[in-house]
Design an enzyme around this catalytic site. Sequence first.
Site: not given
Length: 568
Positions: A56, A58, A205, A209, A218, A254-255, A357, A459, A462
């Site tokens: 990844d 970021d 939220r 976004d 950015k 995802n960037s 991350d 998490q 696992r």
Amino acid sequence: MTELPSSPVKRPRENNKLNGSTVTEGNIKMYKRDPAHRVFVNRSLNMAKIKIFGFDMDYTLAVYKSPVYEDMGFEKLKERLVAIGYPKEINDFKYDPAFPCRGLWFDRQFGTLLKVDCYGNVLVAVHGFRFMKSWEIGKMYPNKYVQLDENRIYVLNTLFNIPETYMIACMIDFFISKKDYEQSDMGVRCGDLFMSYKSIFQDIRNSVDWVHFHGDMKDYTVQNLETFVHKDQRLPLFLERIRQHGQKTMIITNSDYKYTNKIMEYLLDFPEFQQPEQGTKGRDWITFFDYVVVDAKKPMFFKDGTILRKVDRTTGSLSLGHHMGPMEKGCVYSGGSVDVISELMGAKGKDVLYVGDHIFGDILKSKKERGWRTFLVVPEMAQELKVWTEQKSLFGQIETLECEMADSFRNLDSSTRDVPDISKYKKEMMETVHKLDLSYGMLGSIFRSGSRQTFFSAQVQRYADLYTSNLLSLLHYPFTYMFRAPSMLMPHESTVDHDLTYAVEDGDTSLGLRQRPKDFDIETPTKIMRQNNVPHLHANMPCKVTHYHDEDEDSDEDSSSAMSDKSA
């Protein structure tokens, strides 16, 4: 550490001193690397088996500086909330890095930030800035338990969620503290206006976004790279070493391409790594990677995905239609899915070690949907290990109190009518755990609260095969290293000493049920089998090892040359 083959280009060398030490555990001496350089292991992994290292970008390749980056994100979030109609007074909010931590749950119904264990038991509850007392938690959440219902609970488990977490606390505290607003269980009222905690959260939220996808966050980051992004000359060295050992490198982020290009140019622009034939022009960052995928839209990428398109690096525009051909070196691709990318790379699940991350978008989904090996980067590990080593006395005090409480019940059995008074120990335990939690921050460790492990911790255990504070920790291991997971002990194993003798109680018929009798005769059944032409009368005891899961092997290849070390 193995040096790269000689080259006409001068390469930087990191400090080769591993800063490890030999420690004694029981009667065994073992070498352990310095905690700052160590990779921790949940499931054994043979590095020699990895063919492709996926990253990844970021908070993995690009490590943002904390808390200045979170502070900037918090300021951008305030601007957006004021722009959509929230009171201008919120401009006075100041980001406090000591308050938020990763992995909290937000309850949209009651407006509480919850720190829970792996079963959903509430460890800490905060409403605004007010830490709720035990009886308040029990009243709001029967049995101090809450179920992970996605319609009600939002898990704030990414590093990008940290400013958002603090804003949620600020905003709820703001409205429940103002005299004009009347507080209720599910929101606040001012005259004819009612604002539910759910609607406040949704506004925050959506604003987060908007700041990331439509705002200037950015652009502001790119204009101030030295302020917000760590630059480490070991990164290009690390990427080159991977490829020198015959393994491939890949980015899945995802960037968008424009942002990715600026960040990666900055991270990999070092004079030591320029090619002589390029003159003063720096080396193109994409030459450090075999495959580059932007706009991946994880976690969707690990399921259905989107159309895979080729990116024009000059204009940033995308090609029309699906890209069907092989993935070319030096090219950038947009979108796609894990199935398409894996097919074009010719990679099986265990061939890929994916480093990220995001516990959900990077690690959980890549593990569950494709079976990739996973490597979680947890920047907070530096603080976690610092407290773990510096606060040894507090951990020891908790252990002592547990022993003293247990000692209060010594020689007591079911015939005892007197109840030992352990209130003093419980009070001291609560105070010690509270003091220990504050050593990490106001909401404590991301991994535990006292002796209880958090949902985030569960998490990690696992879904992350390996985890560390910085992916460059891998520089301190050879690429043939065998990461061995420590023994996973259950309470009946970790609390019962091997030196003890198990005393058999009268009437205990459970012993030996899974063992053959000592007088078991293997010859007689064999004769019957031959006489009656019966293939098998009983299972044969295996004569040799058929499968050893800890070695992470898919064949009978000899892996004895791989180094191993349970301590990693």
